[in-house]
Design an enzyme around this catalytic site. Structure first.
Site, short mmCIF file in Angstrom:
data_model
loop_
_atom_site.label_atom_id
_atom_site.label_comp_id
_atom_site.label_asym_id
_atom_site.label_seq_id
_atom_site.Cartn_x
_atom_site.Cartn_y
_atom_site.Cartn_z
N VAL A 91 5.58 7.22 4.69
CA VAL A 91 4.23 6.79 4.31
C VAL A 91 3.18 7.66 5.00
O VAL A 91 3.47 8.35 5.98
CB VAL A 91 3.98 5.30 4.68
N GLU A 92 1.97 7.61 4.47
CA GLU A 92 0.89 8.37 5.11
C GLU A 92 -0.17 7.45 5.72
O GLU A 92 -0.99 7.90 6.52
CB GLU A 92 0.21 9.29 4.09
N THR A 93 -0.13 6.16 5.38
CA THR A 93 -1.13 5.22 5.87
C THR A 93 -0.46 3.95 6.38
O THR A 93 0.41 3.39 5.72
CB THR A 93 -2.13 4.84 4.77
N ARG A 125 -2.81 8.01 8.77
CA ARG A 125 -4.09 7.29 8.70
C ARG A 125 -3.85 5.86 9.16
O ARG A 125 -2.90 5.20 8.71
CB ARG A 125 -4.66 7.29 7.29
#
Length: 374
Positions: A91-93, A125
């Site tokens: 995931v990025e967030t 993030r």
């Protein structure tokens, strides 16, 4: 959209609602198929599911404004988190709840600073979402700072902010007023959004003297009643809010959340905002529009603001019926931490139907489990 969870009926708000909310609908919880098409005498009242899906939350066409925004899915039993790196890299967030995940009361949970630093170092993030409406985003920023955490106001989304954002999203008339059963956080966010308000903490000292023939007056220009957690809750507020909702045409009933309990201290659980909302439900016979978790409103707002892909989000929380359901309603990965409200026995209870993708003891397990997999 109507969500039925644990016997609690809640109206879930979509950010694409620009009309006055419609009355509560009955929604079939079974996925339609040839053998079971879920048709009944209520079929004319059921919102049709979206025909087109998108990978970015919140990009919903105008024709879909009053349609359901999520599918009901049966989730397999949660797995213990064993490979933290795999989840982090997928995931990025990370959307993080605050109470029970970052802190309990005014005490920081062990290992949080190091964990947040590690996630940031990997380019993730971080967004902090809380159902607690007692503070504004700016006030929460100060709490993070007091606890030694470097978190910007733009990374914080409280249900107090969500209430004001929702009113803006439906073009709530600026000449109408908002009656607040809640604390300072809601007032500050309404003021920043340019809305007129009354009530709040100052009504906590007001009393009603019940005498023969007494008639309580209320402002006929109140177009919305917002209810959140309120330590100054009293009978005056119950009656005033009830009169506005029942007697002012078109008056909205908005709840910041329906949390049963909250962490005012780290010593025990305390009655949450759901107890205040429940009182108004009982006196008005109305169900509120909920703008906090597990409603998809904040998720959709965040997705639109940051352009977040739902497959690239992991929701981390300590509550099944708010945090985990919030992530599932938004189509995200979900991680339950056992450092707050939910215990392992509650998660594994046969009476619990909400299963996250993974669970672990606390968020700092990201560090120890990471080391164990090297």
């Amino acid at each position: 959209m109507l969500s039925i969870n644990g016997g609690v009926r809640t109206s879930l708000v979509s950010p694409t609602l620009f009309e006055t909310p419609v009355p509560t609908k009955f929604v079939c919880l079974l996925k339609p198929n040839k053998k079971n098409n879920c048709k009944s005498s209520f079929s004319n009242s059921v919102h049709a599911p979206l025909k087109k899906k998108t990978n970015v939350i919140g990009r919903i066409s105008r024709s879909s404004r009053m349609e359901a925004t999520s599918n009901f899915v049966v989730h397999a039993s949660a797995k213990p988190l064993e490979n933290a790196d795999q989840l982090i890299d997928s995931v990025e967030t990370f959307i993080l709840d605050c109470d029970g995940v970052i802190w309990k009361g005014d005490k920081l949970i062990d290992g949080v600073p190091e964990t947040l630093d590690m996630l940031r170092s990997k380019g993730k993030r971080l967004v902090f979402v809380t159902n607690n409406s007692t503070k504004s985003r700016k006030q929460y920023g100060k709490k993070f700072e007091t606890l030694g955490l470097n978190v910007s106001e733009e990374e914080i989304f409280a249900s107090s902010f969500a209430a004001a954002a929702y009113l803006k999203s439906i073009n709530f008339p600026k000449d109408k007023k908002v009656y607040v059963i809640g604390e300072d956080g809601i007032l500050k966010e309404l003021e920043l959004a340019g809305f007129q308000y009354l009530g709040g903490p100052e009504d906590g000292a007001k009393k009603i003297e019940l005498k023969p023939g007494f008639l309580m007056e209320h402002d006929p220009n109140v177009g919305a009643v917002v209810v959140g957690f309120d330590r100054y809750f009293n009978y005056y507020k119950v009656q005033y809010g009830t009169l506005c909702i029942r007697e002012n045409p078109g008056c909205l009933f908005i709840a910041t959340n329906r949390d049963a309990v909250t962490h005012l201290t780290d010593a025990q659980e305390w009655a949450g905002g759901g107890s205040m909302v429940g009182a108004i439900c009982g006196s008005t016979k109305r169900e509120p529009l909920v703008v906090g978790k597990p409603s998809t409103f904040m998720m959709d707002y965040l997705a639109n603001k940051f352009g977040i892909l739902k497959s690239q989000i992991c929701m981390v929380g300590d509550r099944l019926d708010t945090d985990i359901l919030f992530g599932q309603n938004g189509g995200c990965k979900t991680l339950l931490v056992l450092s707050g409200v939910t215990s392992l026995s509650m998660l594994q209870s046969p009476n619990n139907s909400i299963q996250p993708d993974f669970y672990t003891n606390k968020i700092s397990d990201f560090l120890s489990l990471k080391a164990a997999t090297v």
